[in-house]
Write a protein that holds these residues in place. Structure first.
Motif, short mmCIF file in Angstrom:
data_model
loop_
_atom_site.label_atom_id
_atom_site.label_comp_id
_atom_site.label_asym_id
_atom_site.label_seq_id
_atom_site.Cartn_x
_atom_site.Cartn_y
_atom_site.Cartn_z
N GLY A 238 -32.19 58.80 -17.82
CA GLY A 238 -31.30 59.09 -19.19
C GLY A 238 -31.52 58.09 -20.01
N SER A 255 -31.77 63.34 -24.01
CA SER A 255 -30.88 63.17 -22.97
C SER A 255 -29.67 63.90 -22.97
N ASN A 301 -27.39 66.50 -27.03
CA ASN A 301 -27.49 65.39 -26.82
C ASN A 301 -26.25 64.56 -26.13
N ASN A 302 -26.44 63.93 -25.00
CA ASN A 302 -24.86 63.34 -24.55
C ASN A 302 -25.20 62.25 -23.65
N TYR A 303 -24.71 61.26 -23.62
CA TYR A 303 -24.72 60.02 -22.80
C TYR A 303 -23.49 59.70 -21.93
N THR A 304 -22.35 60.72 -21.79
CA THR A 304 -21.04 60.46 -21.24
C THR A 304 -20.98 60.43 -19.77
#
Ligand SMILES: Cc1cc2nc3c(=O)[nH]c(=O)nc-3n(C[C@H](O)[C@H](O)[C@H](O)COP(=O)(O)OP(=O)(O)OC[C@H]3O[C@@H](n4cnc5c(N)ncnc54)[C@H](O)[C@@H]3O)c2cc1C
Ligand SMILES: [Zn+2]
Lengths: 414, 106
Positions: A238, A255, A301-304
């Motif tokens: 990711g 991602s 899109n997300n990095y959580t």
């Protein structure tokens, strides 16, 4: 390293388990390595392992910002299969699947590979044609799969409802030697074997920059100082976009979050993996008895590393229709991972615009099954500059329009 | 659950009502452009962990496309704005700066 064996268990039972070694060392980083791998997920650790085992390159560090196996490797639903459509995919996924068959012996670590069989349900006319085509392609590729009837589906998985009102089961693509493995054990087993070869696994250390001289990598900056290297492998799933930026290039990757959940443990009710791509859900039962459930990925899109509730609702709704008996199960845990998606849903194992820097990413929603094959190919690419298994997955396929389109084979996230 | 306010109809829509459309403000390269430009336009993405400009469609509402500025690391929404602009507007940049003083448009 003390080997694990039945004898070792008996011996330790006699002396209060005082003789077990730590599975891997946690050394301070050295000033220089021949090769550094960023990311101690399954793919990074397998790359290091085969660099040592197949190519004799052992002055290697694997640098991990969190804890090893704490990324997608420890968050996935562990489905292993190799029934893809395109030849390059079948080659690398089947290589991985066949390595999984003997990985416990190879690593002297029980990764609990369970080839219990994977079935992908056909619930529309389109899927029937698609899966029959895949079964024919697999026959030519030497991957053992077969297209089976609804009756056979019911025999293999009695809890399934084959005549649901909306999407009755019309058939399935069946891979008898697909299955599951223990995801943490895959990371731990590789880590232990790497450490045993003298490699350094450096956890809680983030790679924050890539040092270059004249277009070539010379080292990395980390939260524990600068470390020199000749070759660098970026294997961060990711976070591939973030690492590429630090190395000065861009990737065709976005991602997004993918989530999964498990139920309370119940007695054994199914001994196969079932994937229902049309209704978007899949399920298997873990050895502890929990039903392991996964669904679709978020579209943004997300990095959580968090899931969104409406996705759970969608997935569970689909599975309750397919397996009515699960409707009263309580769900125990729910989590998300950040997956690295490419446009053609195939991975990237490639050289990069920076000499000496290699990337292995883009496994997206389905890379657990590929870990041994991917590590094998990536190690060969890093050691020799070329690998038959990796060739088709190079970065320039996007520029050249040579896509390896697996969006159908990977219709649901798994 | 992600909530974005549609700049056209003013409805605060939850994500089930919206369709995501990927990165915003891409500069289009067509026939006759270099391979590098074309590849960059079609495939290469900064995929930032942080402030992200993106396209959304109010699919289950007015049906129109709009743009949003959102943090991909926290899901914080800085604002939404009209799709009829080739670059982030002064207002949206100010809204982001108010919450992220260190941030700058690259
Ligand atoms: C919910 C879910 C279900 C899934 N189900 C399946 C399935 O059933 N079957 C299947 O085959 N696949 C599945 N997958 C996909 C699979 O999990 C991944 O493709 C695979 O685990 C990727 O492994 P990896 O080693 O590339 O990445 P990871 O395991 O994510 O490892 C990357 C590591 O890099 C580290 N890192 C990142 N940036 C840095 C930095 N700057 N410095 C140092 N370290 C860094 C991270 O901390 C992380 O530990 C699923 C994924 C999810 C999220
Ligand atoms: Zn609207």
């Amino acid at each position: 390293m003390r080997r694990y064996s039945a004898f070792a268990i008996a011996r330790e039972a006699m002396r209060h388990h005082s003789g077990w070694d730590r599975a891997w060392r946690s050394p301070a980083p050295k000033a220089r390595y021949d090769a550094i791998i960023v990311g101690a997920g399954g793919h990074g650790l397998a790359t290091a392992y085969y660099l040592g085992k197949n190519h004799g390159i052992r002055n290697v560090a694997v640098i991990e910002k969190g804890w090893l196996g704490g990324g997608n490797t420890g968050r996935n639903t562990t489905i292993i299969r190799s029934n893809y459509l395109q030849d390059p995919s079948a080659a690398i996924y089947e290589k991985a699947r066949s390595l999984y068959e003997t990985l416990s012996q190879d690593l002297n670590y029980n990764i609990m590979f369970s080839p219990r069989g994977v079935m992908m349900l056909a619930q529309t006319e389109h899927e029937i044609r698609g899966y029959q085509r895949t079964a024919h392609a697999n026959a030519l590729q030497g991957v053992a799969t077969e297209y089976i009837s609804p009756r056979r589906v019911k025999e293999l998985c009695p809890i399934i409802n084959i005549d649901g009102p909306r999407y009755p089961v019309l058939g399935a693509l069946w891979q008898p030697r697909g299955g599951t493995a223990r995801h943490d054990a895959v990371a731990w087993g590789y880590a232990r074997a790497c450490s045993d070869m003298g490699m350094d696994i450096i956890q809680q250390t983030e790679v924050t920059g890539v040092r270059r001289e004249g277009g070539r990598v010379v080292g990395v900056d980390t939260t524990r100082g600068t470390i020199a290297c000749d070759k660098l492998g970026i294997v961060v799933a990711g976070h591939s976009g973030v690492m590429a930026e630090r190395a000065g290039f861009r990737l065709p990757i976005e991602s997004v979050a993918l989530q999964a959940l498990v139920s309370e443990p119940i007695k054994p009710v199914m001994d196969v993996v079932v994937m229902a791509n049309t209704v978007h859900g899949y399920m298997s039962q873990s050895d502890k008895g929990e039903m392991v459930i996964g669904g679709g990925a978020d579209g943004y899109n997300n990095y959580t590393q968090r899931g969104s509730f409406h996705h759970v609702e969608e997935t569970v709704r689909a599975l309750v229709e397919t397996f009515p008996m699960i409707s009263r199960l309580k769900m125990l845990r729910w989590w998300g991972g950040i997956v690295d998606m490419t446009g053609d849903r195939s991975p990237i194992i490639s050289k990069t615009p920076v000499d000496g820097v290699f990337v292995n990413c883009g496994w997206g929603t389905g890379g657990f099954k590929a870990i041994p094959g991917s590590g094998w190919a990536m190690a060969e690419l890093m050691a020799k500059g070329q690998s038959p298994l990796a060739d088709a997955f190079s970065l320039d396929r996007f520029r050249e329009g040579r896509f390896i389109d697996e969006s159908v084979a990977a219709g649901v996230a798994h | 659950m992600l909530t974005l306010t549609c700049p056209y109809c003013g409805i605060a829509a939850c994500e089930t009502e919206l369709a995501p459309g990927g990165e915003a403000h891409l500069k289009r390269f067509g026939p006759g452009s270099s391979d590098d430009d074309f590849e960059g336009y079609l495939f290469l993405r900064p995929n930032v962990k942080g402030v992200h400009f993106e396209r959304w469609r109010h699919a289950m509402g007015c049906g129109k496309w709009f743009l949003a500025a959102r943090c991909t690391a926290t899901l914080e929404v800085f604002g939404t704005y009209s799709a009829q602009t080739p670059e982030p507007t002064a207002e949206i940049i100010a809204a982001i700066r108010a919450k992220r003083p260190d941030w700058s448009l690259t």
